[in-house]
Design a protein around this motif. Structure first.
Motif, short mmCIF file in Angstrom:
data_model
loop_
_atom_site.label_atom_id
_atom_site.label_comp_id
_atom_site.label_asym_id
_atom_site.label_seq_id
_atom_site.Cartn_x
_atom_site.Cartn_y
_atom_site.Cartn_z
N PHE A 5 0.84 -1.20 0.00
CA PHE A 5 0.00 0.00 0.00
C PHE A 5 0.88 1.25 0.00
CE2 PHE A 5 -2.55 3.29 2.09
CZ PHE A 5 -3.72 3.25 1.34
N GLU A 6 1.91 1.22 0.81
CA GLU A 6 2.84 2.35 0.84
C GLU A 6 3.56 2.50 -0.50
OE1 GLU A 6 3.78 2.21 5.67
OE2 GLU A 6 5.22 1.33 4.26
N SER B 186 1.35 3.99 -3.06
CA SER B 186 1.18 5.42 -2.80
C SER B 186 2.41 6.20 -3.24
CB SER B 186 0.93 5.65 -1.30
OG SER B 186 -0.15 4.87 -0.85
N GLU C 154 -6.93 -0.55 1.26
CA GLU C 154 -7.16 -0.42 2.69
C GLU C 154 -8.57 -0.90 3.04
OE1 GLU C 154 -6.17 3.47 4.27
OE2 GLU C 154 -7.67 3.24 5.86
N TRP D 250 -2.50 6.27 -0.28
CA TRP D 250 -2.72 7.08 0.92
C TRP D 250 -3.02 8.51 0.52
CZ3 TRP D 250 -0.56 11.25 3.63
CH2 TRP D 250 -0.96 11.35 4.97
N SER D 251 -3.93 9.13 1.26
CA SER D 251 -4.10 10.57 1.09
C SER D 251 -4.22 11.20 2.47
CB SER D 251 -5.34 10.86 0.24
OG SER D 251 -6.46 10.23 0.83
N GLU D 252 -3.86 12.47 2.53
CA GLU D 252 -3.89 13.17 3.82
C GLU D 252 -5.30 13.07 4.42
OE1 GLU D 252 -2.09 14.10 1.31
OE2 GLU D 252 -0.13 14.50 2.20
N ARG E 118 2.44 8.96 -6.41
CA ARG E 118 2.89 10.35 -6.24
C ARG E 118 4.06 10.67 -7.17
NH1 ARG E 118 1.77 12.57 -0.37
NH2 ARG E 118 -0.35 11.78 -0.23
N PHE F 207 3.62 7.59 5.58
CA PHE F 207 3.07 8.91 5.33
C PHE F 207 2.63 9.58 6.63
CE2 PHE F 207 2.74 6.58 1.44
CZ PHE F 207 3.13 7.50 0.48
N GLU F 208 2.41 8.78 7.66
CA GLU F 208 1.97 9.33 8.94
C GLU F 208 3.14 9.68 9.86
OE1 GLU F 208 -2.24 6.82 8.91
OE2 GLU F 208 -0.42 5.92 9.73
#
Lengths: 453, 502, 453, 502
Positions: C115-116, C119, C300, D484-486, C123, D7-8
């Motif tokens: 998942f990371e 992402s 997720e 992932w998004s903010e 990006r 990301f966190e």
């Protein structure tokens, strides 16, 4: 800097919490005259991983790695093949980056391993109890001498000439300060291991007799006879082993009457590493001696739920509890090397160790026979395991250097080990392991033939 | 699943190595010494071996898993570059007795690291061979003893503060000295006047830890050194806490004569579950001539020479007190430490000590409202924050709080040390922890402190979420079981019953 | 054999349970005529770890490792420094020896990582969604072409001359069987990336336009212009990137209008490895396209206790559910390479990637200037990132071989990449990364000067 | 502790790498293409990175931790020697487009492995470049297609048994074929007569898995091949289960024309959480001329030559159907597989298939009294044992039993595959499991089978002792959240709230 997680934002926030104006302000207890205002001059600044690796690689390439040459060095450190699995497992972060297992609830991995290690070493040495390891063979040997003094309340230490001279050196150094009396003569280079002469020197003041097995010449002394004589005089026999692979073929020292068995464990799992870190092994034949032992011990117990578990135990012997009354000042063991040893030994098992020993001995016999055929060379040993001594027609030390220039690492010269003993100057100690092949042996024979011609 | 012992799953038939097929038969040269009976070593195949040790490893806590706030132990990140470098064949596969010309790079590493240690400490020389911190202490004390004997001065006493590591008195005793306490003042530092009063012709030296084990810098260090020197003694400094001051002050400038450096603490060679360590000792000009053999020396032509017994005299070092170990010391740790040092550089090392001290003070100030900080009022601490158990409810102890920390996902801090503080908790975060990680730790500590003050009984049986509940250490010591032996009751015809299995 | 745990005792007991007389009897379904009664003749028998390692080392030493020479090869595979941490972590048994995470309860490590990874890739590419990786850049490129055909229901594929010829080759191979029509001409070696000519060839039958960014010549085509033209014709723009480090300095293709962005991820974390395993990256700008995507996707969700967790999802696109109606036949990803990429990218972060890109570009500019000064050499590119093309006065392919004999790996000749295109024979693609130093550049310049003299 | 996402915890300021200090300034040659905005990539320092991934890894099950009884996946021990060899600089640090004279050793590895694969399978040639099993299938089918087209024979249908891996029909479809089923007989094998009846001039070939996905050897394989050949078609064999027969029978002797070999299954290159795989395809004499570029060929002078587009014709290979991938295939897997093969040798590989089949039959016979074994009566199985859910209590499913296995410390078996058995459970232990380990697994399975038959409700919510309870896969697919998004709610001034943290 890649290892430092704090950002400047973090630092500012933290100083704010602390109520300090700057990081430098936290060092206010250092007098300004001595406080360094910036990086020490003349030293390089931080460097990239790539640059550091390159620098270190360049240094490493100035060394002749044993694997890149016909290689016959032994004399207390032996080159064996270590399975890739060993190095993989010891690099598990949970082993590599753990602390001493003082919190047993979250250290059972290290503790159970140490318990297994102790059990393996005890069996290998023919002893009741082994500790969780020490710095190396030489310091373990000295600790055994100290322990024998404590046990017998005598202070004369009789060291056989066959003990590795570095081990002798460590004992002599320490004895200077502790007022133990060391009786030692360098070895005589002949087939006879000299047990008679040694036994003749045991007396009622002797705390212990220290005998290496096999010895620095590669001979295998008759421990049982020496043990009998020592015990008759009320002294302890300390057997020292620098090549644990030998114990796959030779009787265990504990079974022959040695009271304390110590040694170097480097051969199994650890590698050469230019001399360190190595692995001191330490065991006692009789478990009654256990409370006199130095070093860490791991023991079995149960937890509050009744499950089997392991803890460091008998720590009342140790410095962090007993301070100046401790059995030793030692406070680390060689934990990761003990792990490597234990993994390698588990892979070997009884069958593998026996086979490994047989292969070492077979190749050593082959080498001895081929070397004996080189004109001018005499093989001193009648009995040996994987290491024996040659008597050369010339001084061995310059010869070894000359052979190294030809790319052959021919062994360890007695001249280097005993610089003050002219009688030993022509001796060369040759070690042969499973990593040696016939081509290596032939290369050594040719190079010697050529050099001696 | 419980992990059985290798003795319970292995057997003498199995091996995890292959050996060459026996080729021909050579007559044995073992004489009458051949082994007669079996050894009793269990073997496992390679797959079983990998599983056994992988599973065991998972019962350990480690830096790679989280914060290790052990005061005085400096448990910091272990970079993997260092591991990679140590395994280069030119370092890992070199014999200690190879001819010197074939190991110039190894000697170069020793010499380069020695140079850094000397520069960072402002000292004159360094003994590289000691195998660990305690071995280094012994080396330093033996240098002092050798120096005193060289001038015919047979002093008998070493002064050690009560707050010292246990190794200090043990070392002094092992070297044949009598050990006497140095008193501390109310601030947690050495009482300079009391020390001065004790100095005299029988005092060989003092052993001081600086920063001390209360996490405080000994402000009077220079004055202490001057007083000891004036009385004819030497000053040994325990360097366990050097991480706090590296690049901030040089021990040589404080008058110290000998200090060991724990490469496995300050310079991040991994602790490995208890070792191997490495404890080089930096020495003042007065003590340098007495350092042990072997050592390396850079000649005027730039070539690095190995100095051993045979050539010590030529190199003006005939007073060397002898050899402390076989071979050259912990080479594998030298390569790692040098790699670490070069990665940081002079600027990074200074930043590291700054961040270490910053992190410790942040913890001190984030907890001093819920935990008693006996020396917290007098100013900043160095790299570790010290708390005591004052204020805990009746029956609640430091041990209970520490074991509770395990359930919060952290390793306990150093407990009951130093002895000068009741129920001491000594917390050293090091510089390699992030603020977010420290904040999590602080949250956990605050909660535990509240529970200890409130007398939460659940804490007394912590940990509840660890591989084991509290272990019976008393039983382990009373009936020591230190090696495996076959179960006394004969097992059935099949496999042994494995405790807890299934 | 060291990997086989069964002992003969075990085998006997197990056969007994089964009720079979021998292991051979278990193979009774194989006709005797075809059953092999013993080890296949002419093949070696099992060997020790030491012997195997020695054999493989000897083979490895017949190769000239990139690190042992001044090295300038790129053209789709780039040498970058990978931190030691990356290799340490991917060797954790829990990552290395895990299966595809079909059982999410005990595979959250791999799933969260994926998942990371998705992402990070999304990006980096300026896209909404990336998949969990594919075999490599060349196959990801073909999968993108197939997907574009599915989406647009057109079958003409317009491939820019700047696309890596191996990628073109894969597309041509596959098109032969799937009846897609490929429009492609090899590149013209000049500074202009030829966007005008390409745009002129887009028409209403065009399914997609495939453009490499930067291209095989090292040029940086104007994606925004091409995207506009493609979209106007109802075609999709597929951007292909073979050097992800470039995206630390260049605008992300998704941000410039590319609909599907694919590429090779090998530069980050994976290493050269003679071409494989590598890491196919695949992303779409608009998440509406997600159900047309090939390959694994990790998403997720929550578990029965409401805790956040990750699962493989949208598997109704995939072969194990949809069989012949799947979006692709792909059923592995390049999981371990994705892990290496993700760890390295996490270590870099935005700051590190920017810095790394800047350092690559700085050194490449330096190299271009120095090479331009070598008599007879012309630097073709005006614009480039870390790779550019030289026009030589001679054929580049024999020259590259001659330089290799001198120990300089000078780059990739266009003659090798385009054996049929005589017009390209004098071109040499030179890549420069942070692992190149000034001494390497000078060595290349000297060797070229000498060879061309 | 829950592990947050990078990301966190990461941010744009932090990096875990050091870069050289910028030296001087070169004018940019990026033209107008320079990036304008931030990318949004989080960075972590090295210590944080090590912890994040170490902690994540511990949420995985893996072979290194225990048995992985996944039918058709051949999850066996991964020797660490193979990892070591693959990392030798001569293999790991070589560019695929270096001049051929500088990569003779790499070509030698490819060629040596190719030789072993050919000898072990009794085939004529091998295509080494396919990147994984499914890619190999595609390669094989394309060879068939190319061979048919070369003779001007445009056949349209590929026959695939219902029990085949989903990749088989997907591959055939991807290559432009229509897919039709082959029926099975009651024994779980291909129905030879039905197959013969379907063969004809439109059938390009069949794709058969042997041993098949019921864990059975296709006794009629030779007859099938002969029939297909007689009808002008080709036989593709899915080699996923080659581990069962390696060294016992050679597919070439069974008339097979093409078979991929999963190096990551049979030859133990690690699965790595889903790849990379490697799928070389062995080819019959009829198909060899059509195999893809590049490949290696050993010349009469013993030199190994790389054959690419430019020289394919010289090497008599002008019919090659083209290139399937950039470069040379999965070199890193080749070195591992060759290392594995050399370690075993011809004797060890044969022993491996024997032990794999022995282990599977032992499991079959240790469970067939408590689980339905639909094909268990007809004789021994090969490397995997197949069970169905007949006899389970109402409402209890294969899934429940499988998830219960997690609580017993094991990975579930392959479920609901092959489709021909209701609630299929396909168990492949491989040869690298010990008897003791298998006995533990059998005990766990027996207990679970009893619970499933008895209708134990607790099974329906298993696992209870895993890092996660059952996950909501439907929600994941319904509302895909794939990146992932903010968080939409702006976080407070400090750190983000980490879900589950503290």
């Amino acid at each position: 800097m890649r290892y430092l997680p704090l950002t400047d934002t973090d630092r500012t926030a933290m100083l704010d919490t602390i109520g300090a104006p700057s990081v430098d302000a936290l060092f206010a207890d250092i007098a300004p005259a001595q406080y360094l205002g910036g990086p020490i001059e003349g030293l390089p600044l931080h460097a990239t991983e790539m640059a550091v690796e390159k620098h270190m690689r360049a240094l490493s390439q100035q060394n002749l790695a044993a694997g890149d040459a016909p290689f016959f060095c032994g004399a207390g450190a032996y080159r064996h093949h270590v399975p890739a699995t060993v190095d993989h497992l010891i690099q598990r972060g949970e082993f590599l980056t753990a602390y001493t297992p003082y919190q047993p609830e979250i250290a059972q991995g290290t503790l159970q391993m140490l318990f297994e290690f102790q059990s393996q070493v005890a069996r290998l040495y023919g002893c009741a109890v082994a500790n969780a390891s020490m710095y190396d063979g030489s310091t373990a040997c000295w600790e055994a001498i100290v322990m024998a003094g404590r046990q017998t309340k005598r202070n004369r230490v009789l060291i056989d000439g066959g003990l590795h001279p570095h081990y002798v050196g460590v004992a002599q150094t320490m004895a200077k300060f502790t007022h133990a009396e060391i009786a030692y003569e360098p070895p005589v280079v002949e087939a006879d291991a000299g047990e008679e002469a040694l036994i003749a020197r045991i007396d009622e003041t002797t705390s212990c007799v220290v005998v290496q097995y096999p010895d620095i010449i590669g001979r295998v002394p008759d421990l049982a006879r020496i043990a009998e004589a020592a015990h008759a005089a009320g002294a302890l026999l300390i057997a020292v082993n620098t090549e644990p692979v030998a114990l796959g073929a030779l009787e265990a020292p504990g079974n022959l009457g040695a009271d304390i068995v110590v040694g170097e464990g480097q051969s199994i799992g650890v590698g050469l590493q230019f001399g360190g870190p190595y692995l001191g092994l330490f065991a006692v034949r009789d478990s009654k001696l256990v409370r006199q032992m130095p070093g860490r011990l791991c023991g079995e117990t149960v937890d509050a739920d009744g499950k089997r578990g392991f803890v460091l135990t008998l720590s009342t012997r140790e410095q962090h509890i007993r301070r100046e009354k401790a059995t030793s000042n030692i406070c680390t063991n060689s934990g990761l090397c003990a792990l490597a040893f234990s993994i390698h030994m588990t892979l070997l098992g009884e069958k593998g160790l026996n086979g490994l020993a047989a292969e070492n001995h077979r190749l050593a016999c082959l080498a001895a026979d081929k070397l004996a055929a080189v004109p001018g060379i005499e093989v001193v040993n009648e009995v040996f395991f994987n290491e024996f001594t040659l008597r050369l027609p010339v001084e061995s030390r310059p010869l070894v250097r000359a052979l190294a220039e030809k790319g052959v690492l021919a062994g360890v010269s007695l001249g280097r080990l005993f610089p003050d003993a002219d009688a030993l100057a022509n001796g060369l100690v040759v070690a042969v392991t499973e990593t040696t092949n016939e081509a290596d042996i032939d290369a050594l024979c040719s190079a010697l033939t050529e050099e001696l011609a | 699943l419980e992990e059985p012992l290798i003795f319970e799953i292995g057997n003498a038939e199995t091996t995890g190595v292959d050996l060459p097929q026996a080729k021909g038969d050579t007559a044995s040269r073992l004489g009458s010494h051949a082994r007669k009976g079996p050894i009793g070593l269990p073997g496992l195949s390679e797959p079983e071996t990998v599983r056994h040790y992988t599973r065991l490893s998972r019962q350990n806590y480690a830096i790679d898993l989280g914060l290790f706030p052990l005061g005085s132990c400096t448990m910091k990140h272990n970079p993997r570059l260092n591991e990679k470098v140590a395994r280069m064949p030119g370092f890992a596969d070199v014999h200690p007795l190879q001819p010197v010309d074939t190991v110039r790079g190894a000697l170069g590493v020793i010499n380069e690291l020695a140079h850094w240690l000397i520069e960072l400490t402002g000292m004159h020389g360094v003994a590289m061979t000691p195998k660990a911190g305690a071995h280094g202490e012994l080396c330093g004390i033996l240098c002092i003893r050798a120096a005193l004997e060289a001038r015919g001065d047979a002093r008998e006493v070493i002064l050690v503060p009560e707050s010292a590591h246990g190794t200090n008195p043990a070392t002094a005793a092992f070297a044949g000295y009598k050990v006497e306490d140095i008193p501390a003042n109310a601030e947690g530092r050495v009482d300079l006047e009391a020390l001065k009063a004790r100095l005299g012709p029988d005092v060989a030296g003092v052993m001081i830890t600086n920063p001390n084990t209360c996490g405080l810098f000994e402000r009077d260090m220079k004055a202490i050194s001057d007083a000891v020197h004036a009385a004819g003694g030497f000053v040994y400094c325990d360097g366990a806490n050097f991480n706090a001051i590296m690049g901030r002050v040089r021990p040589g400038d404080l008058g110290i004569d000998a200090m060991h450096i724990n490469l496995h603490k300050t310079f991040s060679t991994p602790h490995g579950g208890g070792g191997p360590g490495s404890g080089p000792v930096v020495l003042s000009e007065a003590l340098s001539p007495f350092g042990p053999l072997p050592f390396t020396a850079k000649m005027s032509d730039g070539i690095i020479q190995l100095v051993e017994e045979e050539n010590a005299s030529e190199h003006g070092h005939k007073q060397a007190f002898g050899r402390m170990t076989a071979f050259h010391g912990q080479m594998g740790m030298f390569t790692r430490a040098l790699t670490y040092i070069l990665s940081h550089g002079a600027d990074g090392l200074r930043q590291a000590s700054g961040d270490a001290v910053l992190n410790a003070n942040y913890i001190l100030r984030s907890l001093d409202d819920v935990l008693d900080a006996p020396f917290g009022k007098t100013g900043p601490c160095m790299h570790e924050a010290l708390f005591g158990d004052a204020g805990f409810a009746e029956g609640m102890s430091t041990l209970d709080l520490a074991k509770g920390l395990i359930d919060e996902g952290f390793h306990p801090m150093t407990m009951y040390f130093p002895l000068v503080v009741h129920g001491a908790m000594l917390i050293e975060p090091t510089e390699t922890e992030s603020k977010a990680g420290i904040d999590q730790f602080v949250m956990a500590m605050r909660s535990l402190a509240e529970r200890a003050r409130a007398g939460d009984e659940a804490l007394k049986t912590a940990p509840h979420h660890a591989p084991r509940a509290r272990l019976d250490e008393a039983m382990a010591a009373r009936k020591p079981r230190l090696a495996w032996s076959e179960p006394e009751v004969a097992p059935g015809s099949g496999n042994y019953e494995i405790p807890g299995a299934g």
